[in-house]
Scaffold this active site. Structure first.
Site, PDB file in Angstrom:
ATOM      1  N   ASP A  37     -28.093  16.462   4.731  1.00 53.22           N
ATOM      2  CA  ASP A  37     -29.011  15.454   4.737  1.00 53.22           C
ATOM      3  C   ASP A  37     -30.184  15.078   3.945  1.00 53.22           C
ATOM      4  OD1 ASP A  37     -28.709  13.449   6.612  1.00 53.22           O
ATOM      5  OD2 ASP A  37     -28.917  14.613   8.324  1.00 53.22           O
ATOM      6  N   LYS A  79     -22.727  18.022  -0.994  1.00 51.42           N
ATOM      7  CA  LYS A  79     -23.748  19.126  -0.844  1.00 51.42           C
ATOM      8  C   LYS A  79     -25.001  18.348  -0.003  1.00 51.42           C
ATOM      9  CE  LYS A  79     -24.461  21.830  -3.858  1.00 51.42           C
ATOM     10  NZ  LYS A  79     -25.008  22.597  -5.240  1.00 51.42           N
ATOM     11  N   LYS A  86     -28.579  13.310  -8.092  1.00 46.91           N
ATOM     12  CA  LYS A  86     -29.305  14.497  -8.335  1.00 46.91           C
ATOM     13  C   LYS A  86     -28.508  15.549  -8.815  1.00 46.91           C
ATOM     14  CE  LYS A  86     -33.487  16.693  -7.768  1.00 46.91           C
ATOM     15  NZ  LYS A  86     -33.282  17.253  -8.963  1.00 46.91           N
ATOM     16  N   LYS A 119     -24.785  15.488 -12.241  1.00 48.80           N
ATOM     17  CA  LYS A 119     -24.590  16.947 -12.719  1.00 48.80           C
ATOM     18  C   LYS A 119     -24.751  16.558 -14.367  1.00 48.80           C
ATOM     19  CE  LYS A 119     -24.630  21.260 -11.778  1.00 48.80           C
ATOM     20  NZ  LYS A 119     -24.927  22.098 -10.707  1.00 48.80           N
ATOM     21  N   HIS A 153     -24.879   5.891  -3.695  1.00 50.29           N
ATOM     22  CA  HIS A 153     -25.139   5.281  -2.502  1.00 50.29           C
ATOM     23  C   HIS A 153     -26.547   5.394  -2.046  1.00 50.29           C
ATOM     24  CE1 HIS A 153     -24.187   9.342  -1.619  1.00 50.29           C
ATOM     25  NE2 HIS A 153     -24.504   9.233  -0.369  1.00 50.29           N
ATOM     26  N   ARG A 154     -27.035   6.481  -2.741  1.00 47.45           N
ATOM     27  CA  ARG A 154     -28.599   6.660  -2.432  1.00 47.45           C
ATOM     28  C   ARG A 154     -28.969   7.164  -3.824  1.00 47.45           C
ATOM     29  NH1 ARG A 154     -27.678   5.739   2.248  1.00 47.45           N
ATOM     30  NH2 ARG A 154     -27.608   7.200   4.194  1.00 47.45           N
ATOM     31  N   SER A 168     -35.757  20.849  -4.093  1.00 49.54           N
ATOM     32  CA  SER A 168     -35.896  19.572  -5.083  1.00 49.54           C
ATOM     33  C   SER A 168     -36.394  18.385  -4.545  1.00 49.54           C
ATOM     34  CB  SER A 168     -34.478  19.345  -6.001  1.00 49.54           C
ATOM     35  OG  SER A 168     -34.687  20.555  -6.890  1.00 49.54           O
TER      36      SER A 168
HETATM   37  N1  GLU Z   1     -28.486  23.263  -9.703  1.00 48.35           N
HETATM   38  C1  GLU Z   1     -28.683  23.304  -8.300  1.00 48.35           C
HETATM   39  C2  GLU Z   1     -27.162  22.944  -7.648  1.00 48.35           C
HETATM   40  O1  GLU Z   1     -26.338  23.079  -8.057  1.00 48.35           O
HETATM   41  C3  GLU Z   1     -29.785  22.218  -7.973  1.00 48.35           C
HETATM   42  C4  GLU Z   1     -29.727  20.873  -7.879  1.00 48.35           C
HETATM   43  C5  GLU Z   1     -30.908  20.251  -7.854  1.00 48.35           C
HETATM   44  O2  GLU Z   1     -31.862  20.659  -7.356  1.00 48.35           O
HETATM   45  O3  GLU Z   1     -31.009  19.067  -7.737  1.00 48.35           O
HETATM   46  O4  GLU Z   1     -27.402  22.798  -6.422  1.00 48.35           O
END
Ligand code: GLU
Length: 478
Positions: A102, A97, A73, A109, A68-69, A366
């Site tokens: 936000d 998360k 990540k 993953k 959706h965004r 990040s």
């Molecule tokens: N591996 C980290 C996590 O589980 C960071 C993920 C990220 O920075 O994209 O939240």
């Protein structure tokens, strides 16, 4: 740190059950929850790499949970136990998360089934480059759609290899640096990213202890000073959390649990020394600054104020949840408490600060790194000297008006322009505080919800549902 125990559901199912629980608690539409739970894509790749004169075939996954965004990540994990269920569960946690914190990203993953300790640096580089190529060629690695980051078994080094591979494939992409985050600072990374998840754990605990009425729920009191903390896992997350809590909050790290056992010292362990010893000896056995206990799982159950699981998922499960003596659990790892253990601990009144809040620091920084890469400029470059000048003017004006010379330390503080690390830490602190304010607000508005995890999930689900609704995919969110 074995997780060989009986659990009636997989990691992925456990995460889904938490969504169901939150959906029910907040009276949200179960169909919406169905849509939110479903992963949008899982790529599995097998690729051969020539190592030590022979050919080895590696298996890896990239799971995209929500788009959706964009980009989607999440971390890229290198570990022998990696599998599809785990990767999917972790990608779902990333969606929740990011929504809670936000961060305008979808959740993803990656995982590669490998024991990195069995390979040389050159071999690891070769394997990582192959994996990155597989992902990029299939459209699962680029600055706009899928952006990995460090996770268990990977670090800035692997991210630099991935960025380099992407650049050689797509040299014309002006935003190529943003294809991965957690890079070394001199290769497009941002100061404060390596420490970020551990720093976030500290900031979450600091924020929790700012609210006496919340602290009372765990039966603890006052601030972090002198609190007895047990940390499981002295990797990047556990190390930084323990180090900052000991050095800046005067908490006592009374035990550290690692793969080969635990070290205990009631007076407080020197975290830096333990880490140094671990790097040199591959374990904590023999460390002279504390007593050694072979059975790390027993130390997890040791009496303490705060337990920080910062290793693998499912470490606190249906069989040991009854014996955990900590009053407060701050989840540095992703999914360290299983669904069943969560139920048991809640019944027992043990307060859990959930992973989707506590370990959001990594992806938060990040986000800063990705934004910095797209802007092609470091944060603060435009304002720093201007802020300094304004500070000098303030200080001089004050001195003139009061006819008093300002103490030099005070003056130095006032005139200092923020460094990039100052800005990153400030943004991270703000994010952690804002997320907890939302959690508290949700608890106030929904008296039937009693725990932080359910509240955090309610916030995340509502935000996801709202953006799916904006896209016309689900009914209106009440
Ligand atoms: N591996 C980290 C996590 O589980 C960071 C993920 C990220 O920075 O994209 O939240």
């Amino acid at each position: 740190m074995s997780n060989l125990h009986r659990e009636s559901m997989s990691f992925r199912e456990g995460v889904d059950r938490m969504v169901d629980r939150a959906t029910l608690a907040a009276g949200l539409d179960p169909n919406t929850a169905q849509i939110i739970k479903a992963s949008s894509a899982v790529l599995q790749v097998r690729f051969p790499v020539r190592v030590r004169g022979g050919i080895e075939v590696f298996t890896g996954w990239w799971s995209v949970h929500s788009t959706h965004r964009l980009p989607a990540k999440g971390g890229l994990r290198f570990a022998p136990h990696v599998n599809q269920d785990e990767t999917e569960a972790l990608s779902a946690l990333m969606s929740y998360k990011c929504a809670l914190a936000d961060i305008p990203f979808g959740g993803a993953k990656g995982g590669l089934m490998i024991d990195p300790s069995r390979y040389s640096v050159d071999e690891l580089r070769e394997i990582t480059r192959h994996f990155a190529q597989e992902l990029a060629r299939r459209g699962f690695l680029d600055p706009a759609t899928n952006v990995p980051a460090p996770d268990m078994g990977t670090s800035a080094r692997e991210m630099a290899w991935i960025a380099d591979t992407y650049k050689s494939l797509y040299p014309e992409d002006v935003n190529q640096d943003a294809c991965v985050t957690g890079k070394p600072v001199n290769r497009g990374g941002i100061p404060g990213r390596t420490e970020a998840t551990g720093k976030g754990v500290q900031l979450a605990l600091q924020e929790y202890f700012r609210h006496p009425e919340e602290v009372a729920k765990s039966g603890l009191n006052d601030g972090l000073t002198g609190k007895r903390i047990v940390v499981q896992g002295l990797g990047n997350v556990g190390y930084h959390a323990a180090k900052f809590l000991a050095e800046e909050d005067q908490a006592r790290i009374v035990a550290i649990i690692e793969r080969d056992g635990a070290v205990i010292n009631e007076a407080g362990l020197n975290v830096h020394d333990v880490r140094q010893y671990l790097a040199e000896h591959g374990g904590v056995k023999g460390f002279s600054g504390g007593s050694y206990q072979e059975h790390g799982s027993k130390v997890l159950e040791m009496d303490c104020d705060i337990l920080i699981p910062a290793a693998l998922e499912s470490q606190i499960h249906a069989e040991n949840a009854m014996h955990i003596q900590a009053r407060l659990i701050a989840e540095g790892a992703n999914g360290p408490v299983t669904y069943e253990a969560d139920e048991i601990l809640r019944r027992r009144g043990v307060v859990m600060l959930p992973d989707v809040w506590v370990n959001a620091g990594g992806v938060t920084v990040s986000y800063f790194e990705w934004t910095r890469n797209l802007s092609h400029m470091r944060f603060g470059r435009l304002q720093r000297r201007f802020d300094e000048l304004r500070g000098q003017n303030y200080a001089s004006a004050l001195e003139q008006m009061t006819d008093t010379e300002m103490p030099s330390r005070l003056r130095a503080e006032i005139v200092r322009g923020a460094s990039e690390l100052d800005l990153v830490r400030s943004g991270l602190d703000d994010t952690m505080r804002a997320a907890f304010a939302d959690i508290r607000d949700t608890l106030k508005r929904n008296p039937e919800i009693q725990d932080y995890r359910t509240a955090a999930y309610v916030i995340a689900i509502r935000k996801l549902a709202q953006s799916y609704h904006d896209l016309g995919l689900v009914e209106a969110v009440d």
